[in-house]
Design a protein around this motif. Sequence first.
Motif, PDB file in Angstrom:
ATOM      1  N   GLU A 282       5.060  -2.222  -3.986  1.00 41.59           N
ATOM      2  CA  GLU A 282       4.464  -1.753  -5.235  1.00 41.59           C
ATOM      3  C   GLU A 282       3.021  -2.225  -5.377  1.00 41.59           C
ATOM      4  OE1 GLU A 282       6.820  -1.806  -8.840  1.00 41.59           O
ATOM      5  OE2 GLU A 282       8.633  -1.907  -7.606  1.00 41.59           O
ATOM      6  N   ASN A 283       2.654  -3.198  -4.567  1.00 40.48           N
ATOM      7  CA  ASN A 283       1.278  -3.703  -4.620  1.00 40.48           C
ATOM      8  C   ASN A 283       0.469  -3.259  -3.405  1.00 40.48           C
ATOM      9  OD1 ASN A 283      -0.900  -5.471  -5.580  1.00 40.48           O
ATOM     10  ND2 ASN A 283      -0.340  -6.763  -3.820  1.00 40.48           N
ATOM     11  N   ILE A 284       1.085  -3.348  -2.241  1.00 41.82           N
ATOM     12  CA  ILE A 284       0.428  -2.915  -1.008  1.00 41.82           C
ATOM     13  C   ILE A 284       1.156  -1.670  -0.524  1.00 41.82           C
ATOM     14  CG2 ILE A 284      -0.065  -3.518   1.404  1.00 41.82           C
ATOM     15  CD1 ILE A 284      -0.204  -6.439   0.565  1.00 41.82           C
ATOM     16  N   PRO A 285       0.572  -0.507  -0.763  1.00 45.63           N
ATOM     17  CA  PRO A 285       1.262   0.718  -0.378  1.00 45.63           C
ATOM     18  C   PRO A 285       1.566   0.733   1.116  1.00 45.63           C
ATOM     19  CG  PRO A 285      -0.695   1.208  -1.696  1.00 45.63           C
ATOM     20  CD  PRO A 285      -0.745  -0.246  -1.363  1.00 45.63           C
ATOM     21  N   LEU A 286       2.767   1.193   1.446  1.00 44.83           N
ATOM     22  CA  LEU A 286       3.198   1.265   2.839  1.00 44.83           C
ATOM     23  C   LEU A 286       4.094   2.483   2.938  1.00 44.83           C
ATOM     24  CD1 LEU A 286       3.483  -0.209   5.645  1.00 44.83           C
ATOM     25  CD2 LEU A 286       5.548  -1.252   4.723  1.00 44.83           C
ATOM     26  N   GLY A 287       3.833   3.334   3.906  1.00 47.73           N
ATOM     27  CA  GLY A 287       4.637   4.545   3.970  1.00 47.73           C
ATOM     28  C   GLY A 287       4.708   5.131   5.356  1.00 47.73           C
ATOM     29  N   LEU A 288       5.187   6.353   5.376  1.00 53.30           N
ATOM     30  CA  LEU A 288       5.345   7.098   6.620  1.00 53.30           C
ATOM     31  C   LEU A 288       4.014   7.129   7.361  1.00 53.30           C
ATOM     32  CD1 LEU A 288       7.133  10.134   4.964  1.00 53.30           C
ATOM     33  CD2 LEU A 288       8.057   7.882   5.572  1.00 53.30           C
ATOM     34  N   GLY A 289       4.084   6.894   8.640  1.00 55.83           N
ATOM     35  CA  GLY A 289       2.861   6.966   9.436  1.00 55.83           C
ATOM     36  C   GLY A 289       2.105   5.652   9.495  1.00 55.83           C
ATOM     37  N   ASP A 290       2.518   4.684   8.673  1.00 55.01           N
ATOM     38  CA  ASP A 290       1.846   3.384   8.715  1.00 55.01           C
ATOM     39  C   ASP A 290       2.460   2.497   9.793  1.00 55.01           C
ATOM     40  OD1 ASP A 290       0.028   3.906   6.721  1.00 55.01           O
ATOM     41  OD2 ASP A 290       1.305   3.133   5.113  1.00 55.01           O
ATOM     42  N   THR A 291       1.681   1.529  10.253  1.00 52.72           N
ATOM     43  CA  THR A 291       2.130   0.585  11.277  1.00 52.72           C
ATOM     44  C   THR A 291       1.749  -0.826  10.853  1.00 52.72           C
ATOM     45  OG1 THR A 291       1.679   2.236  12.977  1.00 52.72           O
ATOM     46  CG2 THR A 291       1.947  -0.025  13.719  1.00 52.72           C
ATOM     47  N   TRP A 292       2.734  -1.699  10.824  1.00 54.04           N
ATOM     48  CA  TRP A 292       2.458  -3.101  10.438  1.00 54.04           C
ATOM     49  C   TRP A 292       2.562  -3.949  11.703  1.00 54.04           C
ATOM     50  CZ3 TRP A 292       3.175  -4.561   4.811  1.00 54.04           C
ATOM     51  CH2 TRP A 292       2.647  -5.848   4.553  1.00 54.04           C
ATOM     52  N   LEU A 293       1.491  -4.627  12.030  1.00 53.48           N
ATOM     53  CA  LEU A 293       1.466  -5.475  13.222  1.00 53.48           C
ATOM     54  C   LEU A 293       2.360  -6.706  13.006  1.00 53.48           C
ATOM     55  CD1 LEU A 293       0.055  -5.961  16.038  1.00 53.48           C
ATOM     56  CD2 LEU A 293      -1.569  -7.384  14.772  1.00 53.48           C
ATOM     57  N   ALA A 294       3.299  -6.913  13.924  1.00 55.34           N
ATOM     58  CA  ALA A 294       4.182  -8.087  13.831  1.00 55.34           C
ATOM     59  C   ALA A 294       3.419  -9.302  14.338  1.00 55.34           C
ATOM     60  CB  ALA A 294       5.454  -7.857  14.638  1.00 55.34           C
ATOM     61  N   SER A 295       2.557  -9.805  13.469  1.00 55.14           N
ATOM     62  CA  SER A 295       1.620 -10.843  13.889  1.00 55.14           C
ATOM     63  C   SER A 295       2.086 -12.242  13.510  1.00 55.14           C
ATOM     64  CB  SER A 295       0.252 -10.565  13.261  1.00 55.14           C
ATOM     65  OG  SER A 295       0.420 -10.123  11.928  1.00 55.14           O
ATOM     66  N   LEU A 296       3.262 -12.362  12.932  1.00 56.34           N
ATOM     67  CA  LEU A 296       3.806 -13.678  12.579  1.00 56.34           C
ATOM     68  C   LEU A 296       5.140 -13.849  13.295  1.00 56.34           C
ATOM     69  CD1 LEU A 296       3.231 -13.587   8.695  1.00 56.34           C
ATOM     70  CD2 LEU A 296       1.784 -14.703  10.397  1.00 56.34           C
ATOM     71  N   PRO A 297       5.535 -15.093  13.590  1.00 51.13           N
ATOM     72  CA  PRO A 297       6.804 -15.301  14.296  1.00 51.13           C
ATOM     73  C   PRO A 297       8.002 -14.819  13.470  1.00 51.13           C
ATOM     74  CG  PRO A 297       5.530 -17.359  14.122  1.00 51.13           C
ATOM     75  CD  PRO A 297       4.842 -16.356  13.277  1.00 51.13           C
ATOM     76  N   LEU A 298       9.012 -14.334  14.167  1.00 53.71           N
ATOM     77  CA  LEU A 298      10.205 -13.840  13.467  1.00 53.71           C
ATOM     78  C   LEU A 298      11.085 -14.978  12.951  1.00 53.71           C
ATOM     79  CD1 LEU A 298      11.129 -10.817  15.764  1.00 53.71           C
ATOM     80  CD2 LEU A 298       9.989 -10.786  13.526  1.00 53.71           C
ATOM     81  N   TYR A 299      10.755 -16.218  13.316  1.00 55.09           N
ATOM     82  CA  TYR A 299      11.518 -17.339  12.780  1.00 55.09           C
ATOM     83  C   TYR A 299      10.882 -17.880  11.498  1.00 55.09           C
ATOM     84  CZ  TYR A 299       8.128 -19.710  15.841  1.00 55.09           C
ATOM     85  OH  TYR A 299       6.986 -20.105  16.462  1.00 55.09           O
ATOM     86  N   HIS A 300       9.820 -17.214  11.034  1.00 55.08           N
ATOM     87  CA  HIS A 300       9.264 -17.531   9.724  1.00 55.08           C
ATOM     88  C   HIS A 300       9.524 -16.356   8.800  1.00 55.08           C
ATOM     89  CE1 HIS A 300       6.153 -20.659  11.317  1.00 55.08           C
ATOM     90  NE2 HIS A 300       7.355 -21.164  11.184  1.00 55.08           N
ATOM     91  N   VAL A 301       9.599 -16.651   7.521  1.00 51.99           N
ATOM     92  CA  VAL A 301       9.951 -15.606   6.573  1.00 51.99           C
ATOM     93  C   VAL A 301       8.886 -14.501   6.530  1.00 51.99           C
ATOM     94  CG1 VAL A 301       8.954 -16.622   4.463  1.00 51.99           C
ATOM     95  CG2 VAL A 301      11.125 -15.370   4.362  1.00 51.99           C
ATOM     96  N   GLY A 302       7.635 -14.860   6.786  1.00 54.34           N
ATOM     97  CA  GLY A 302       6.572 -13.860   6.788  1.00 54.34           C
ATOM     98  C   GLY A 302       6.715 -12.866   7.937  1.00 54.34           C
ATOM     99  N   GLY A 303       7.321 -13.296   9.042  1.00 56.23           N
ATOM    100  CA  GLY A 303       7.594 -12.391  10.162  1.00 56.23           C
ATOM    101  C   GLY A 303       8.793 -11.503   9.858  1.00 56.23           C
ATOM    102  N   LEU A 304       9.848 -12.104   9.324  1.00 51.42           N
ATOM    103  CA  LEU A 304      11.034 -11.325   8.954  1.00 51.42           C
ATOM    104  C   LEU A 304      10.683 -10.270   7.901  1.00 51.42           C
ATOM    105  CD1 LEU A 304      13.691 -14.179   8.705  1.00 51.42           C
ATOM    106  CD2 LEU A 304      13.593 -12.376  10.441  1.00 51.42           C
ATOM    107  N   ALA A 305       9.788 -10.654   6.983  1.00 49.54           N
ATOM    108  CA  ALA A 305       9.420  -9.736   5.903  1.00 49.54           C
ATOM    109  C   ALA A 305       8.820  -8.440   6.449  1.00 49.54           C
ATOM    110  CB  ALA A 305       8.435 -10.419   4.949  1.00 49.54           C
ATOM    111  N   ILE A 306       8.137  -8.534   7.582  1.00 48.63           N
ATOM    112  CA  ILE A 306       7.527  -7.334   8.180  1.00 48.63           C
ATOM    113  C   ILE A 306       8.623  -6.356   8.614  1.00 48.63           C
ATOM    114  CG2 ILE A 306       6.061  -6.474  10.071  1.00 48.63           C
ATOM    115  CD1 ILE A 306       4.580  -9.204   9.944  1.00 48.63           C
ATOM    116  N   LEU A 307       9.737  -6.884   9.101  1.00 47.69           N
ATOM    117  CA  LEU A 307      10.871  -6.037   9.497  1.00 47.69           C
ATOM    118  C   LEU A 307      11.412  -5.254   8.297  1.00 47.69           C
ATOM    119  CD1 LEU A 307      10.961  -7.617  12.168  1.00 47.69           C
ATOM    120  CD2 LEU A 307      13.402  -7.883  11.857  1.00 47.69           C
TER     121      LEU A 307
END
Length: 500
Positions: free
Chosen positions: A199-224
């Motif tokens: 609702e704050n950072i629009p994200l939609g079809l066609g967008d790509t989020w770089l998995a730039s944080l480790p998946l063992y941190h919540v910020g990495g999981l959040a990207i998923l």
Amino acid sequence: MTFQSFSDGVTDRTVPHLHDPIARYAQTSPERPAVITGERTWTYRQLDGWITSIEHRLLGIGCAPETVIAIEAPKTVNTVALLWAVWRIGGIACPLNTRHPAERLLTQSRRVGADLLVAHSENVVTQALNESMRAVALDSLSAEPGETPALGEASEMRPTHLPLDARATGVFTSGSTGRPKIAVHTLGNHVYSARGSAENIPLGLGDTWLASLPLYHVGGLAILFRTALAGAAIAMPNPEASFSQAVIDFRPTHVSMVATQLRRLLDAPTESNVMGSVSAALIGGSAIPAEFLDRAVSYGWPVHTSYGSTEMSSQITTTPPAADRKTLATSGFLLPHRELEIREGAIYVRGRTLFAGYATNAGATGELDDARTTGGWFATGDLGYLDDNGRLCVTGRADRLIISGGENIQPEEIEKELERLEGVRRAAVVGVPDEEFGRRPVAFVRWDSGADRRDLVPELRGVLPGYKIPDAIHVMPDSAVAQRMKVDYEVLEAAARKLR
Ligand SMILES: O=C(O)CCC(=O)c1ccccc1C(=O)O
């Protein structure tokens, strides 16, 4: 006493289930990219089929709802597929810090009460088996199925509604001192985190989020979760690639980064337009030195500063798109599905993104230490205030406060001023016992290579009142600095006492 509360404004009843977003997009837009690596792209249909095959392998070896699965795995598409398979069967995924030695990984697996350890490293699997732990190699479990199932086939095999109140992850918090705690989240925590983010950072079809944080941190999981809920793609960079190289290679629309990554990007010998593809750069994890922020803003980079925590499933407050410089100096506005309150200068939070609690000796399925005060509020341990516009300003950690002669000194303020000075790469300030004042601040600095190593006290005098000038400024010992320039304050406290 300051008392301000923001409600998330949600009045609907809790939606108990989530239609598995990957299964849903596999039906509605099967050919849309879900994961992009340097080698190839996996569509939602292909990812869905892959997840289903892992799901069946997990069920085949006895995994069931509430099975705790510790995961030692690099940030790859296999790991993404494995994580979704764990959530589909109702399991609890506990991703471990892959930088740790095998011994520590096994200890952490025991602490979360893992029923199964899935490990990338052969050595870790062998050691686990030797210690009669159930373990399986990531490659055998998450190997891609030879043939991707035909359209729709995969998802029709099982109900694809995931219960939002089921426990989904156990994440080790990266506390600066002491033994890391295990924060247990429900699936709903992650889902509402992602919804409020969108609702704050629009994200939609066609967008790509770089998995730039480790998946063992919540910020990495959040990207998923953010990408899956939006039908967007995750870009999985090669583990060897630098952040700037990954941005150049994938041209993502969204990136997450910590201050160190921002600094590296600013220092990288690339033109300022390296971020040309990016419409939102979410910066979190710690305060950002003003100098980096100024440079990023001067390049026109679409930065969002943020305040988050593992316990709140990533972002709590974030600045909006196209925020002015003044707003970017704050941590921004409270996101939907979170509540925030300041009590005597301390930040309290609650809401749908607040974790289920810390694992006790009973592991991630057992009774949790729910760590809440009256009314369900959670003390973040951070200090701050809301400004007249409702923006959160974080001033520091409560447990780092130095009281000197009755005056409060927030060491973060001194660190910030030191890091602003020419040649100072990193600063850390600790309190040391003092007969006259109770405690006094002592600083450590890490110089840039080739910096003019000089007495910094005269420069600090221009910007800080006398009582905040550290009694001494030492060179930071290497032993106190870990990866990502994280400082061990306990080491520095001991060093500061010795140097006195
Ligand atoms: O401070 C924390 O522990 C959470 C930090 C975090 O999740 C984060 C860190 C860096 C960039 C983005 C994010 C995020 O909130 O997604």
